[in-house]
Design an enzyme around this catalytic site. Structure first.
Site, PDB file in Angstrom:
ATOM      1  N   CYS A   2       3.329  -1.100  -4.023  1.00  0.00           N
ATOM      2  CA  CYS A   2       4.600  -0.961  -3.324  1.00  0.00           C
ATOM      3  C   CYS A   2       4.359  -0.917  -1.814  1.00  0.00           C
ATOM      4  O   CYS A   2       3.359  -0.395  -1.346  1.00  0.00           O
ATOM      5  CB  CYS A   2       5.363   0.292  -3.723  1.00  0.00           C
ATOM      6  N   ARG A  27       2.221  -6.379  -1.574  1.00  0.00           N
ATOM      7  CA  ARG A  27       1.983  -5.119  -2.281  1.00  0.00           C
ATOM      8  C   ARG A  27       2.832  -4.984  -3.543  1.00  0.00           C
ATOM      9  O   ARG A  27       2.705  -4.027  -4.290  1.00  0.00           O
ATOM     10  CB  ARG A  27       2.268  -3.936  -1.346  1.00  0.00           C
ATOM     11  N   ASN A  97       5.859   5.179  -2.405  1.00  0.00           N
ATOM     12  CA  ASN A  97       4.720   4.406  -2.896  1.00  0.00           C
ATOM     13  C   ASN A  97       3.735   5.396  -3.488  1.00  0.00           C
ATOM     14  O   ASN A  97       3.295   6.314  -2.802  1.00  0.00           O
ATOM     15  CB  ASN A  97       4.063   3.636  -1.738  1.00  0.00           C
ATOM     16  N   GLY A  98       3.411   5.223  -4.767  1.00  0.00           N
ATOM     17  CA  GLY A  98       2.471   6.135  -5.422  1.00  0.00           C
ATOM     18  C   GLY A  98       2.980   6.506  -6.796  1.00  0.00           C
ATOM     19  O   GLY A  98       3.879   5.853  -7.339  1.00  0.00           O
ATOM     20  N   LYS A 471      -9.767 -15.766 -12.617  1.00  0.00           N
ATOM     21  CA  LYS A 471      -8.913 -16.612 -11.765  1.00  0.00           C
ATOM     22  C   LYS A 471      -7.945 -17.411 -12.626  1.00  0.00           C
ATOM     23  O   LYS A 471      -6.767 -17.492 -12.338  1.00  0.00           O
ATOM     24  CB  LYS A 471      -9.834 -17.547 -10.971  1.00  0.00           C
ATOM     25  N   GLU A 474      -5.266 -15.128 -14.347  1.00  0.00           N
ATOM     26  CA  GLU A 474      -4.393 -14.451 -13.388  1.00  0.00           C
ATOM     27  C   GLU A 474      -3.301 -15.369 -12.825  1.00  0.00           C
ATOM     28  O   GLU A 474      -2.158 -14.952 -12.674  1.00  0.00           O
ATOM     29  CB  GLU A 474      -5.316 -13.871 -12.308  1.00  0.00           C
TER      30      GLU A 474
HETATM   31  O1  M6R Z   1      -8.590  -5.203  -2.602  1.00  0.00           O
HETATM   32  P1  M6R Z   1      -9.653  -5.125  -3.617  1.00  0.00           P
HETATM   33  O2  M6R Z   1     -10.780  -6.079  -3.370  1.00  0.00           O
HETATM   34  O3  M6R Z   1     -10.180  -3.723  -3.828  1.00  0.00           O
HETATM   35  O4  M6R Z   1      -8.974  -5.560  -4.979  1.00  0.00           O
HETATM   36  C1  M6R Z   1      -9.662  -5.512  -6.193  1.00  0.00           C
HETATM   37  C2  M6R Z   1      -8.922  -6.289  -7.260  1.00  0.00           C
HETATM   38  O5  M6R Z   1      -7.649  -5.752  -7.450  1.00  0.00           O
HETATM   39  C3  M6R Z   1      -8.789  -7.773  -6.901  1.00  0.00           C
HETATM   40  O6  M6R Z   1     -10.033  -8.366  -6.686  1.00  0.00           O
HETATM   41  C4  M6R Z   1      -8.071  -8.528  -8.033  1.00  0.00           C
HETATM   42  O7  M6R Z   1      -8.870  -8.551  -9.176  1.00  0.00           O
HETATM   43  C5  M6R Z   1      -7.698  -9.923  -7.573  1.00  0.00           C
HETATM   44  N1  M6R Z   1      -6.299 -10.145  -7.751  1.00  0.00           N
HETATM   45  C6  M6R Z   1      -8.394 -11.009  -8.316  1.00  0.00           C
HETATM   46  O8  M6R Z   1      -8.048 -12.262  -7.810  1.00  0.00           O
END
Ligand code: M6R
Length: 593
Positions: A2, A27, A97-98, A471, A474
């Site tokens: 968020c 976000r 947010n949280g 990838k 997702e």
């Molecule tokens: O911001 P971060 O690198 O900590 O995020 C970690 C994962 O949430 C992030 O790599 C996520 O898996 C991606 N959407 C993958 O493409």
């Protein structure tokens, strides 16, 4: 996750709030809403889906100078207008947010006092509790303090009270929130991008601080003692982020990878033969624990394989959400490396804090400047990927792998020459560019109608499979699995039949023959095999389609091998007409546990 924004000043609040939300849309984008004072009354507008839907509903001609806004990634309750923020109960209107973990308990008590709830969110309950405490105290600061003493969980709240049409309140605990200023104007936001069009001066809040914004900005600690804060300045230039000539940010960001690698490794290399010894401090550790989530975890896995090969250091790799709950054995010779593009991932941040509480040394490998992990880690190495907008990470992932490739080179350089590795690293951007110029749509056409895709490989190739598979699922919503090539026959090979697509990665000559045997196993069960290798001298045809990449140093090769996988996923999702930059159910920055 968020994103939240708040504004008090002399400009049009609706415009500043919705523009701020657009900058924070990464976000979450399930729904969005704003609340603003108009003629001393609070007006709320909400919409499901992207911020543009909210913008279409707003009357920008109304004159308001104070308001709050929210873009949601649903945690409690469905995506509908009742659960959409801002929430309003009695005299209190707020965005959050949280997650308030004990909201169920609080809700029951408030119901006994006559409160009724219209939605399913923890936020509405938090709003009701502040209203209840406000009724009792007639004082907003006291009402907020009393409420946050009850809340268990993480939060950043922006709060309006209908009795105080010229004031804005805020507080936070383990969720990011900044207070920015520009002459007479005050901005509040989850993250810096939302305010950069107006100012680069901001304050950071400590956990449980409360802010009251009236004619000035007043900070209070958790005992309501007034405190002063130091102004910080965001020094990075406000880069104008656009898709340029590309259809999607993801494609643009993949096309930036050659440049990103160049920038990320540059500070570590003196010339073709000399490696900057910025990693000398690593020598004093006997154990390295790498902790991260998602793609950052996959980058860490490559790091583990690479560093283990060239050092005697014990390397442990952990998913942050699991790491938090395991039994830890830290000592002064343990280094904990947290990898995070955003620097805000809640589980990774919590892991960092656990390591610090136990006196382990911590190193952040982070892309976003001044993010929570960057600020809290003992040391930080910034990847130089620049702002990454697409939810699916591509360039930031490669920049993380680049840092591990450098760390492994550092260890290798203690015993062997790294001249050839450095040469390959220097030439890597050009080799990446060559791959970027190739056609991967033809592979996407073979895949986009599939229900399942398997990725197989061993060791580093297995780590690449995990990233390739993530990838694909997702952004294209095709189910896929990554398997250590030798493991498939222990169960999952039963899923392979005629025309199941298997993407096999084989770039490690030491174990190449073993992987080839596993490929033959799936081929003989009818699989359609896309074979990605760096071996130009293939002797027999045990695959259907070939992707040939250059044969370069194993310390550098993973950064090259991942590009075809990223591009294939992109083109598959494009053929399926998916919302590539904002896949369903996801957000760029995962700030809930
Ligand atoms: O911001 P971060 O690198 O900590 O995020 C970690 C994962 O949430 C992030 O790599 C996520 O898996 C991606 N959407 C993958 O493409």
């Amino acid at each position: 996750m968020c994103g939240i924004v708040g504004y008090k000043g002399n400009k049009n609040a609706q415009e500043i709030l919705t523009n701020g939300l657009s900058c924070l849309e990464y976000r979450g984008y399930d729904s969005s809403g704003i609340a603003y004072f108009i003629n001393n009354k609070i007006k709320i507008e909400k919409a499901i889906g992207q911020i543009k839907n909210l913008k279409n509903k707003i009357n920008y001609k109304e004159k308001s100078n104070l308001g709050i806004g929210h873009t949601r990634w649903a945690t409690h309750g469905k995506v509908n207008l009742d659960n959409c923020h801002p929430h309003q109960v009695g005299k209190i209107t707020l965005v959050h947010n949280g997650i308030i973990e004990n909201y169920g308990e609080i809700k029951k008590k408030l119901q006994q006092f006559g409160y009724e709830f219209y939605g399913e969110t923890d936020t509405e309950v938090a709003c009701a509790l502040i209203d209840y405490n406000y009724k009792k105290t007639s004082n907003m600061l006291k009402a907020i303090k009393k409420s946050i003493n009850t809340f268990i969980g993480s939060y950043a709240f922006l709060i309006l009270c209908s009795d105080e049409c010229d004031k804005l309140y805020a507080t936070r605990n383990n969720s990011p929130l900044i207070v920015a200023l520009n002459n007479e104007e005050t901005f509040l936001a989850s993250d810096v991008p939302a305010i950069l069009n107006y100012t680069n001066k901001y304050y950071l809040l400590d956990n449980k601080d409360i802010v009251k914004i009236d004619e000035k900005i007043n900070f209070y600690d958790e005992n309501l003692k007034q405190v002063t804060k130091k102004i910080k300045k965001y020094e990075i230039e406000n880069i104008n982020i656009s898709k340029g000539k590309y259809k999607h940010y993801m494609l643009k960001e993949i096309n930036e990878i050659d440049d990103v690698v160049r920038k990320t490794v540059a500070p570590f290399i003196i010339d073709e033969n000399t490696f900057q010894s910025k990693f000398n401090f690593l020598s004093k550790f006997e154990k390295i624990e790498i902790v991260a989530c998602g793609s950052a975890y996959h980058a860490g896995l490559i790091g583990k394989y690479l560093i283990e090969k060239y050092s005697d250091v014990n390397i442990d790799i952990n998913i942050a959400s699991e790491y938090r709950y395991k039994k830890h054995k830290f000592n002064c010779k343990t280094l904990v490396i947290i990898i995070s593009q955003s620097g805000e991932t809640a589980d990774s941040l919590a892991a960092l804090r656990i390591a610090k509480e136990n006196n382990a040394k911590t190193l952040g490998i982070v892309n976003v400047y001044e993010s929570s992990i960057a600020r809290e880690a003992d040391d930080v190495i910034y990847t130089q990927a620049g702002p990454e907008v697409a939810v699916a990470t591509t360039k930031a992932y490669v920049s993380q792998v680049a840092i591990f490739s450098l760390i492994a080179m550092y260890f290798k350089s203690k015993n062997e020459s790294i001249k050839n590795d450095l040469k390959d690293l220097k030439n890597l951007p050009e080799k990446i560019r060559n791959i970027l110029n190739k056609d991967f749509q033809k592979f996407a056409k073979l895949i986009y109608k599939q229900n399942d895709v398997f990725f197989i490989g061993r060791q580093i190739d297995y780590a690449l499979c995990m990233e390739g598979s993530l990838k694909l699922k997702e952004i294209s919503y095709i189910h896929s699995e990554a398997y250590a090539a030798g493991e498939l026959k222990h169960g999952s090979i039963s899923l392979i039949d005629n025309n199941t697509v298997v993407i096999a990665i084989n770039t490690d000559k030491d174990i190449s023959l073993k992987t080839i045997s596993n490929i033959k196993e799936v081929k003989s069960r009818g699989a359609y095999v896309i074979y990605l290798t760096n071996d130009k001298n293939i002797k027999e045809k045990f695959y259907d389609k070939l992707i040939l990449i250059d044969n370069i140093s194993p310390l550098v090769s993973p950064m090259l091998a991942i590009i075809p996988l990223q591009l294939i996923s992109y083109y598959v999702a494009n053929l399926k007409k998916c919302n590539i930059d904002k896949p369903k159910n996801l957000a760029k920055s995962v700030t809930v546990e």
